[in-house]
Design a protein around this motif. Structure first.
Motif, PDB file in Angstrom:
ATOM      1  N   THR A   1       0.806  -1.216   0.000  1.00  0.00           N
ATOM      2  CA  THR A   1       0.000   0.000   0.000  1.00  0.00           C
ATOM      3  C   THR A   1       0.841   1.270   0.000  1.00  0.00           C
ATOM      4  O   THR A   1       0.487   2.259  -0.622  1.00  0.00           O
ATOM      5  N   SER A   2       1.995   1.241   0.715  1.00  0.00           N
ATOM      6  CA  SER A   2       2.697   2.525   0.844  1.00  0.00           C
ATOM      7  C   SER A   2       4.104   2.553   0.239  1.00  0.00           C
ATOM      8  O   SER A   2       4.850   3.479   0.495  1.00  0.00           O
ATOM      9  N   LYS A   3       4.440   1.526  -0.538  1.00  0.00           N
ATOM     10  CA  LYS A   3       5.729   1.507  -1.259  1.00  0.00           C
ATOM     11  C   LYS A   3       6.962   1.507  -0.351  1.00  0.00           C
ATOM     12  O   LYS A   3       7.720   0.557  -0.321  1.00  0.00           O
TER      13      LYS A   3
ATOM     14  N   LYS B   1      16.581 -11.828   2.807  1.00  0.00           N
ATOM     15  CA  LYS B   1      17.205 -13.043   2.317  1.00  0.00           C
ATOM     16  C   LYS B   1      16.467 -13.586   1.093  1.00  0.00           C
ATOM     17  O   LYS B   1      17.068 -14.046   0.129  1.00  0.00           O
ATOM     18  N   LEU B   2      15.160 -13.499   1.163  1.00  0.00           N
ATOM     19  CA  LEU B   2      14.335 -13.987   0.062  1.00  0.00           C
ATOM     20  C   LEU B   2      14.322 -13.003  -1.107  1.00  0.00           C
ATOM     21  O   LEU B   2      13.672 -13.230  -2.115  1.00  0.00           O
ATOM     22  N   GLU B   3      15.016 -11.871  -0.925  1.00  0.00           N
ATOM     23  CA  GLU B   3      15.102 -10.813  -1.934  1.00  0.00           C
ATOM     24  C   GLU B   3      13.734 -10.275  -2.330  1.00  0.00           C
ATOM     25  O   GLU B   3      13.490  -9.946  -3.494  1.00  0.00           O
ATOM     26  N   ARG B   4      12.851 -10.194  -1.336  1.00  0.00           N
ATOM     27  CA  ARG B   4      11.541  -9.606  -1.590  1.00  0.00           C
ATOM     28  C   ARG B   4      11.565  -8.098  -1.353  1.00  0.00           C
ATOM     29  O   ARG B   4      10.744  -7.374  -1.908  1.00  0.00           O
ATOM     30  N   ILE B   5      12.457  -7.654  -0.462  1.00  0.00           N
ATOM     31  CA  ILE B   5      12.533  -6.216  -0.182  1.00  0.00           C
ATOM     32  C   ILE B   5      13.982  -5.750  -0.238  1.00  0.00           C
ATOM     33  O   ILE B   5      14.907  -6.558  -0.146  1.00  0.00           O
ATOM     34  N   THR B   6      14.153  -4.449  -0.411  1.00  0.00           N
ATOM     35  CA  THR B   6      15.477  -3.857  -0.249  1.00  0.00           C
ATOM     36  C   THR B   6      15.432  -2.896   0.922  1.00  0.00           C
ATOM     37  O   THR B   6      14.385  -2.328   1.240  1.00  0.00           O
ATOM     38  N   VAL B   7      16.583  -2.762   1.516  1.00  0.00           N
ATOM     39  CA  VAL B   7      16.685  -1.913   2.686  1.00  0.00           C
ATOM     40  C   VAL B   7      17.817  -0.944   2.464  1.00  0.00           C
ATOM     41  O   VAL B   7      18.893  -1.341   2.015  1.00  0.00           O
TER      42      VAL B   7
ATOM     43  N   ASN C   1      21.139   7.566   9.869  1.00  0.00           N
ATOM     44  CA  ASN C   1      19.874   8.035   9.338  1.00  0.00           C
ATOM     45  C   ASN C   1      18.844   6.912   9.426  1.00  0.00           C
ATOM     46  O   ASN C   1      19.177   5.777   9.759  1.00  0.00           O
ATOM     47  N   GLU C   2      17.627   7.242   9.140  1.00  0.00           N
ATOM     48  CA  GLU C   2      16.598   6.224   9.232  1.00  0.00           C
ATOM     49  C   GLU C   2      16.755   5.160   8.151  1.00  0.00           C
ATOM     50  O   GLU C   2      17.214   5.432   7.040  1.00  0.00           O
ATOM     51  N   ILE C   3      16.342   3.969   8.507  1.00  0.00           N
ATOM     52  CA  ILE C   3      16.441   2.861   7.564  1.00  0.00           C
ATOM     53  C   ILE C   3      15.101   2.710   6.856  1.00  0.00           C
ATOM     54  O   ILE C   3      14.047   2.726   7.502  1.00  0.00           O
ATOM     55  N   THR C   4      15.159   2.613   5.534  1.00  0.00           N
ATOM     56  CA  THR C   4      13.922   2.543   4.767  1.00  0.00           C
ATOM     57  C   THR C   4      13.767   1.166   4.125  1.00  0.00           C
ATOM     58  O   THR C   4      14.741   0.567   3.664  1.00  0.00           O
ATOM     59  N   LEU C   5      12.550   0.689   4.138  1.00  0.00           N
ATOM     60  CA  LEU C   5      12.241  -0.598   3.514  1.00  0.00           C
ATOM     61  C   LEU C   5      11.449  -0.339   2.225  1.00  0.00           C
ATOM     62  O   LEU C   5      10.566   0.516   2.209  1.00  0.00           O
ATOM     63  N   GLU C   6      11.794  -1.098   1.206  1.00  0.00           N
ATOM     64  CA  GLU C   6      11.071  -0.897  -0.050  1.00  0.00           C
ATOM     65  C   GLU C   6      10.836  -2.250  -0.704  1.00  0.00           C
ATOM     66  O   GLU C   6      11.682  -3.143  -0.612  1.00  0.00           O
ATOM     67  N   LEU C   7       9.703  -2.355  -1.349  1.00  0.00           N
ATOM     68  CA  LEU C   7       9.380  -3.607  -2.010  1.00  0.00           C
ATOM     69  C   LEU C   7      10.237  -3.752  -3.262  1.00  0.00           C
ATOM     70  O   LEU C   7      10.419  -2.812  -4.010  1.00  0.00           O
ATOM     71  N   LYS C   8      10.789  -4.936  -3.463  1.00  0.00           N
ATOM     72  CA  LYS C   8      11.612  -5.161  -4.654  1.00  0.00           C
ATOM     73  C   LYS C   8      10.696  -5.418  -5.852  1.00  0.00           C
ATOM     74  O   LYS C   8       9.741  -6.182  -5.710  1.00  0.00           O
ATOM     75  N   VAL C   9      10.984  -4.744  -6.933  1.00  0.00           N
ATOM     76  CA  VAL C   9      10.109  -4.986  -8.076  1.00  0.00           C
ATOM     77  C   VAL C   9      10.652  -6.135  -8.908  1.00  0.00           C
ATOM     78  O   VAL C   9      11.860  -6.334  -9.005  1.00  0.00           O
ATOM     79  N   GLY C  10       9.739  -6.856  -9.487  1.00  0.00           N
ATOM     80  CA  GLY C  10      10.130  -7.958 -10.341  1.00  0.00           C
ATOM     81  C   GLY C  10      10.275  -9.192  -9.607  1.00  0.00           C
ATOM     82  O   GLY C  10       9.761 -10.048  -9.247  1.00  0.00           O
TER      83      GLY C  10
END
Lengths: 244, 186, 186
Positions: free
Chosen positions: A191-193, A222-228, A235-244
């Motif tokens: 929902t929020s990228k 580990k599953l390479e579903r997200i990047t951090v 600084n703050e750590i951001t989580l993002e959905l991996k595309v593809g």
């Protein structure tokens, strides 16, 4: 830093003076005031330097010692035919009397200490709760206020502190699983990228939950579903959905 | 150790413990055989009744406990506090209030606060269904933890334990205590 | 009621009450003369020690209480939780000694002997129930008078204040402390 060195403890000015007298093996009837006053004042000053409480009582005795010292330096001029009063005869008399009285109770206190140890060896039992058989307990007239008042009285009577969190801790079973958290994280990211790591933790209620979330994130990496990523140090750590 | 000494030790242990004590525990504490302890306790029981003593040894399976005799009940009963008109006795009320505020709590803890053995009042409260067992504490003897239940809430019109009137610790300090505090804050 | 029966009742009452029980109360409960109770208790005390019983009757002025004997301490110690019986500090013991010997005594008097403020130690002693207020001195400020009570006697194994060892001031003057200590062991 305010550090403290443990020095001999004194129960009070008389105690200190007494220990000095004993250390110097002095005849209590013939105290060399000059020497003792010097040592006493040194001790009091040392206490001050060590940041211990130099109470006024210690200073009062220091002043008394100095007064006696000065009196002893003065020649006693006697008018002809005048008799010396006992107290005037030696300015140390009053101090000696007080010291001896103090010593008496110091010794008694030690005796009590010994007796205390001996009589700690005796055990008593708790009083029986004596309840009459025909005393049918009845809750009809009891209110929550009675319970409150009763507890308050007990606390007052026994002078106990009311620590409701006693010494018993109940362990709640944690209901979080890494799989569940993976679902939640993926849902949120759909929902929020992007999401900040802290936001996840703020939502959690217990350390257990935080740890589970953290494990879920590691698993997703580990599953390479997200990047951090992090823009800069601390600084703050951001989580993002991996595309593809 | 001769037999009289052994009996003395057993009596002292039963008195100090004042709860049922198992023969196994007794043997371990005194470091003697089970047989010896058993024989001594049987003899003591006989002596206690023969000598018209005020105490008896109650045997419950493998457990022993010192207690008064029923025939002295009339005298002991007069030791009890004046009866309250209708309602809970002070004993039961006190026990209930401690359990309500300090739950989960062991019997020993309730007793150490009240300074009285509390078997009977805890039993009454359980019987009335206001107090129930809440597991055991993981320490020697695995003592039972007690707590109040929903019937307790219902009876006193509470929706949850958080509704128990709050006890403010500051109000409880007596005058002297405040004076003492003053001394230290100077 | 014969004597053995009386003894049995006394034992049962002391056991159930478990706290110091006054002879007055005993007489009232059993409905017998003070003399009779006193004689019985004295005989019981003798029997308890003669028969190597595990219990003893502790006497504190007019009060009696059942307790174990010091010699069984080792066995009981391992049974009861290592409840830390903390002794009194030296400061508190000094204050207690002065109050015990000079009672009724004011705080100011205690302080003048010790040379330090004693509010804290007097408060501790009151809290522990060893010292209590004994009215006020009829002079300016009407200072509180302090004295010891039966719990003080109990703690130090005294049956009455008369048993406090006498201190001869002359002995203090010349002797070294160790020699002075001998006075108490006499």
């Amino acid at each position: 830093m305010d550090y403290r060195i443990k020095i001999e403890s004194f129960e009070g000015p008389f105690d200190l003076l007494f220990q000095l007298i004993e250390k110097n093996k002095i005849d209590i009837y013939d105290i060399p005031i000059h020497e003792i006053a010097k040592q006493y004042i040194e001790h009091v000053l040392a206490m001050d330097e060590l940041n211990l409480d130099t109470t006024s009582e210690f200073l009062v005795l220091a002043a008394t010692l100095l007064e006696i010292k000065s009196k002893m330096l003065l020649p006693v001029e006697l008018e002809e035919g005048e008799q010396l009063e006992l107290e005037d005869a030696d300015p140390r008399n009053e101090l000696v009397r007080k010291l001896l009285e103090y010593k008496k109770y110091k010794i008694i206190a030690e005796m009590f200490k010994e007796r205390e140890k001996e009589f700690f060896k005796i055990f008593y039992k708790l009083k029986d709760e004596i309840v009459s058989d025909e005393n049918e307990e009845c809750f009809n007239n009891t209110t929550i206020q009675d319970i409150f008042v009763s507890f308050q009285k007990i606390i007052e009577k026994n002078n106990i502190s009311i620590d409701f969190r006693t010494n018993i801790h109940q362990l709640k079973k944690e209901h979080f699983t890494v799989d569940e958290k993976i679902e939640v994280i993926l849902d949120l990211l759909q929902t929020s990228k992007t999401l900040k790591l802290n936001q996840f933790f703020l939502l959690s209620n217990s350390i257990g939950e935080i740890i589970t979330i953290f494990l879920a994130i590691l698993e997703l990496i580990k599953l390479e579903r997200i990047t951090v990523y992090q823009n800069s140090c601390f600084n703050e750590i951001t989580l993002e959905l991996k595309v593809g | 150790m001769n037999k009289d000494e052994l009996k003395g030790i057993i009596e002292a242990l039963l008195f100090a413990w004042s709860e049922p004590l198992s023969i196994k525990e007794l043997c371990k504490l005194i470091d003697v055989d089970k047989d010896e302890v058993e024989i001594s306790i049987n003899e003591m029981s006989d002596e206690f009744s023969y000598e018209k003593r005020g105490l008896q040894i109650i045997k419950m399976e493998e457990y022993y406990q010192l207690a008064t005799k029923p025939k002295h009940h009339e005298y002991i009963k007069s030791l009890l506090e004046p009866k309250q008109k209708k309602g809970l006795t002070r004993a039961t009320l006190e026990t209930l209030s401690i359990i309500a505020y300090k739950q989960p709590v062991t019997k020993v803890e309730v007793e150490s606060i009240r300074g009285v053995k509390c078997d009977k009042s805890i039993h009454t409260l359980q019987e009335k269904g206001l107090v129930e067992e809440r597991g055991r504490l993981e320490k020697t003897g695995r003592p039972i933890l007690y707590g109040t239940n929903i019937y307790f809430l219902k009876m006193f019109g509470l929706t949850s334990l958080e509704e128990l009137p709050e006890i403010n610790e500051l109000d409880l300090l007596t005058e002297t205590e405040n004076e003492v505090k003053d001394i230290f804050s100077r």
